[in-house]
Design a protein around this motif. Structure first.
Motif, PDB file in Angstrom:
ATOM      1  N   PRO A  72     -49.090 -61.803 -71.010  1.00 52.42           N
ATOM      2  CA  PRO A  72     -48.057 -62.849 -70.949  1.00 52.42           C
ATOM      3  C   PRO A  72     -48.439 -64.121 -71.689  1.00 52.42           C
ATOM      4  CG  PRO A  72     -49.133 -62.576 -68.820  1.00 52.42           C
ATOM      5  CD  PRO A  72     -49.586 -61.436 -69.677  1.00 52.42           C
ATOM      6  N   ALA A  73     -49.735 -64.323 -71.919  1.00 48.78           N
ATOM      7  CA  ALA A  73     -50.157 -65.493 -72.691  1.00 48.78           C
ATOM      8  C   ALA A  73     -49.674 -65.416 -74.130  1.00 48.78           C
ATOM      9  CB  ALA A  73     -51.680 -65.622 -72.655  1.00 48.78           C
ATOM     10  N   ASP A  74     -49.385 -64.188 -74.606  1.00 46.00           N
ATOM     11  CA  ASP A  74     -48.921 -64.006 -75.985  1.00 46.00           C
ATOM     12  C   ASP A  74     -47.404 -63.913 -76.097  1.00 46.00           C
ATOM     13  OD1 ASP A  74     -51.598 -63.842 -76.798  1.00 46.00           O
ATOM     14  OD2 ASP A  74     -51.651 -61.660 -76.527  1.00 46.00           O
ATOM     15  N   VAL A  75     -46.714 -63.834 -74.960  1.00 44.55           N
ATOM     16  CA  VAL A  75     -45.274 -63.583 -74.948  1.00 44.55           C
ATOM     17  C   VAL A  75     -44.501 -64.884 -75.007  1.00 44.55           C
ATOM     18  CG1 VAL A  75     -43.359 -62.645 -73.584  1.00 44.55           C
ATOM     19  CG2 VAL A  75     -45.525 -61.388 -73.727  1.00 44.55           C
ATOM     20  N   VAL A  76     -43.461 -64.878 -75.827  1.00 38.69           N
ATOM     21  CA  VAL A  76     -42.504 -65.984 -75.883  1.00 38.69           C
ATOM     22  C   VAL A  76     -41.241 -65.520 -75.169  1.00 38.69           C
ATOM     23  CG1 VAL A  76     -41.173 -67.512 -77.373  1.00 38.69           C
ATOM     24  CG2 VAL A  76     -43.454 -66.753 -78.086  1.00 38.69           C
ATOM     25  N   GLY A 215     -40.959 -44.459 -78.568  1.00 38.85           N
ATOM     26  CA  GLY A 215     -40.356 -45.460 -77.698  1.00 38.85           C
ATOM     27  C   GLY A 215     -41.220 -46.701 -77.553  1.00 38.85           C
ATOM     28  N   VAL A 216     -42.531 -46.502 -77.425  1.00 38.20           N
ATOM     29  CA  VAL A 216     -43.448 -47.643 -77.364  1.00 38.20           C
ATOM     30  C   VAL A 216     -43.362 -48.451 -78.651  1.00 38.20           C
ATOM     31  CG1 VAL A 216     -45.878 -48.327 -77.281  1.00 38.20           C
ATOM     32  CG2 VAL A 216     -45.021 -46.555 -75.719  1.00 38.20           C
ATOM     33  N   ASP A 217     -43.391 -47.754 -79.789  1.00 35.27           N
ATOM     34  CA  ASP A 217     -43.259 -48.450 -81.075  1.00 35.27           C
ATOM     35  C   ASP A 217     -41.935 -49.200 -81.146  1.00 35.27           C
ATOM     36  OD1 ASP A 217     -45.704 -47.425 -81.847  1.00 35.27           O
ATOM     37  OD2 ASP A 217     -44.861 -45.849 -83.128  1.00 35.27           O
ATOM     38  N   GLY A 218     -40.870 -48.581 -80.617  1.00 33.76           N
ATOM     39  CA  GLY A 218     -39.556 -49.217 -80.648  1.00 33.76           C
ATOM     40  C   GLY A 218     -39.507 -50.498 -79.841  1.00 33.76           C
ATOM     41  N   VAL A 222     -38.884 -54.356 -81.248  1.00 41.80           N
ATOM     42  CA  VAL A 222     -37.950 -55.344 -80.710  1.00 41.80           C
ATOM     43  C   VAL A 222     -38.681 -56.632 -80.351  1.00 41.80           C
ATOM     44  CG1 VAL A 222     -36.395 -55.839 -78.774  1.00 41.80           C
ATOM     45  CG2 VAL A 222     -36.303 -53.605 -79.907  1.00 41.80           C
ATOM     46  N   LEU A 223     -39.847 -56.513 -79.727  1.00 37.42           N
ATOM     47  CA  LEU A 223     -40.607 -57.709 -79.346  1.00 37.42           C
ATOM     48  C   LEU A 223     -40.988 -58.546 -80.567  1.00 37.42           C
ATOM     49  CD1 LEU A 223     -42.917 -56.192 -76.583  1.00 37.42           C
ATOM     50  CD2 LEU A 223     -40.892 -57.618 -76.243  1.00 37.42           C
ATOM     51  N   TYR A 224     -41.404 -57.880 -81.643  1.00 36.42           N
ATOM     52  CA  TYR A 224     -41.731 -58.603 -82.874  1.00 36.42           C
ATOM     53  C   TYR A 224     -40.464 -59.091 -83.585  1.00 36.42           C
ATOM     54  CZ  TYR A 224     -46.590 -57.009 -82.533  1.00 36.42           C
ATOM     55  OH  TYR A 224     -47.878 -56.778 -82.122  1.00 36.42           O
ATOM     56  N   GLY A 231     -45.532 -62.064 -84.969  1.00 31.61           N
ATOM     57  CA  GLY A 231     -45.749 -60.951 -85.886  1.00 31.61           C
ATOM     58  C   GLY A 231     -44.462 -60.592 -86.575  1.00 31.61           C
ATOM     59  N   THR A 232     -44.533 -59.615 -87.435  1.00 31.26           N
ATOM     60  CA  THR A 232     -43.365 -59.201 -88.200  1.00 31.26           C
ATOM     61  C   THR A 232     -43.008 -57.763 -87.878  1.00 31.26           C
ATOM     62  OG1 THR A 232     -44.759 -58.531 -90.068  1.00 31.26           O
ATOM     63  CG2 THR A 232     -43.880 -60.784 -90.087  1.00 31.26           C
ATOM     64  N   CYS A 233     -41.739 -57.480 -87.991  1.00 35.16           N
ATOM     65  CA  CYS A 233     -41.213 -56.129 -87.804  1.00 35.16           C
ATOM     66  C   CYS A 233     -40.519 -55.723 -89.095  1.00 35.16           C
ATOM     67  CB  CYS A 233     -40.221 -56.093 -86.640  1.00 35.16           C
ATOM     68  SG  CYS A 233     -39.332 -54.528 -86.475  1.00 35.16           S
ATOM     69  N   GLU A 234     -41.028 -54.693 -89.721  1.00 34.58           N
ATOM     70  CA  GLU A 234     -40.425 -54.192 -90.947  1.00 34.58           C
ATOM     71  C   GLU A 234     -39.293 -53.236 -90.601  1.00 34.58           C
ATOM     72  OE1 GLU A 234     -41.166 -55.278 -93.889  1.00 34.58           O
ATOM     73  OE2 GLU A 234     -42.860 -56.527 -93.238  1.00 34.58           O
TER      74      GLU A 234
END
Length: 318
Positions: A72-76, A215-218, A222-224, A231-234
């Motif tokens: 959670p420290a990394d989550v916005v 599903g985990v990658d998906g 979404v988070l990125y 981070g970036t999501c291509e």
């Protein structure tokens, strides 16, 4: 402080708990497993749920892997999770809620004074409606199916572009862009202004590690892609189908498929044959139109008229 049922997390914290949704036949509480990941910084809210159909377990596998990985420290922003929606069906490994013989994903937005399924739908939709984005994890029950994301609001809906963007960001590679039945969460969410998608993570007996990985990658895409994590999501191009042709068996016997999942289909291609138990040919079924081989039954035995497979139609790239 963010609360979901008995889970409560301050900024920078994660908590798990239970969301009460009714009582069982012995009078004991029925409570769904929930989690709150409350980011250290303010931002959007994402709602994720799994197993609204009790035998669709790949989404549970996704949540089992994603939640402990998130710091959670990394989550916005906030991530709200209901790990198992269809409590009664999950307990007996069935698709429909056995209390009222209802498919949960036809009960949204629910009714807090209604049937068992309507009450669970109302409780979970009360959480989902707090979010800016909704991801409702499904799979093709126990059928064999490609990994896809479904956009169910309809192509003329005011939120269609936002839902399609969310589907592309999730990034399974395949999208079904077809208006869904009334009562689906992926219909109710957009009607209330919340982009919602319905990833169908393959089909499995138990669960399938490859579909769970997608599903985990998906979820991470979404988070990125929506700024919950730095981070970036291509976003890559996705193959989209706008409908299905479904094929049943003209005869009883054993199915022998001539196409595999994801194969291109042309008019007249043989999709499957039906034989008797001695291998004698009884029927050969060909494609009515072009598309992609999308879904098929898992067991080979069929009765006349029984569902065998589906071909995704009206294919394009988005």
């Amino acid at each position: 402080m963010t609360t979901l049922g008995s889970a409560s997390a301050a900024p920078g914290e994660t908590d798990t708990g239970r969301l009460e949704v009714g009582e069982a036949r012995d009078g004991s509480p029925v409570a769904l497993p929930v989690a709150v990941i409350n980011g250290a910084r303010d931002g959007k809210t994402l709602y994720v749920q799994a197993a609204s159909d009790g035998d669709e377990l790949n989404g549970v596998g996704v949540i089992q892997r994603v939640v402990p990985q998130l710091d959670p420290a990394d989550v916005v922003g906030e991530i709200l999770v209901v790990g198992i929606v269809n409590y009664h069906a999950f307990q007996v490994a069935e698709h429909r809620n056995p209390i009222d013989d209802t498919k949960m994903n036809r009960a949204y937005p629910g009714d807090e004074n209604g049937t068992s399924s309507e009450r669970i739908a109302a409780a979970t939709y009360g959480v989902a409606s707090r979010a800016d984005l909704i991801v409702d994890l499904h799979q093709g029950s126990t059928s064999r199916m490609i990994d896809e994301v479904r956009v169910r609001c309809g192509r003329h809906h005011r939120l269609h572009n936002e839902c399609l963007r969310l589907a592309k960001t999730f990034g399974c590679g395949y999208i079904l862009d077809q208006k869904g039945p009334d009562g689906q969460l992926a219909r109710a969410g957009p009607d209330d202004g919340i982009p919602t998608v319905d990833p169908e993570l393959g089909g499995a007996v138990g669960w399938d590690e490859e579909s769970i990985r997608k599903g985990v990658d998906g979820i991470y895409n979404v988070l990125y892609g929506y700024g919950f994590l730095d981070g970036t999501c291509e976003t890559s191009s996705q193959t989209r189908a706008k409908g299905f042709d479904q094929y049943g068996s003209p005869a009883g016997g054993l199915v022998r498929f001539k196409k595999d999942l994801g194969d291109s289909v042309s008019v007249g291609d043989v999709l499957f044959e039906v034989t008797d138990v001695f291998g004698g040919l009884k029927a050969r079924v060909t494609a009515d139109g072009p598309g992609l081989f999308w879904r098929s039954r898992r067991l080979p035995q069929v009765a006349s008229g029984e569902y065998v497979c589906s071909v995704g139609t009206d294919i394009d790239t988005v």
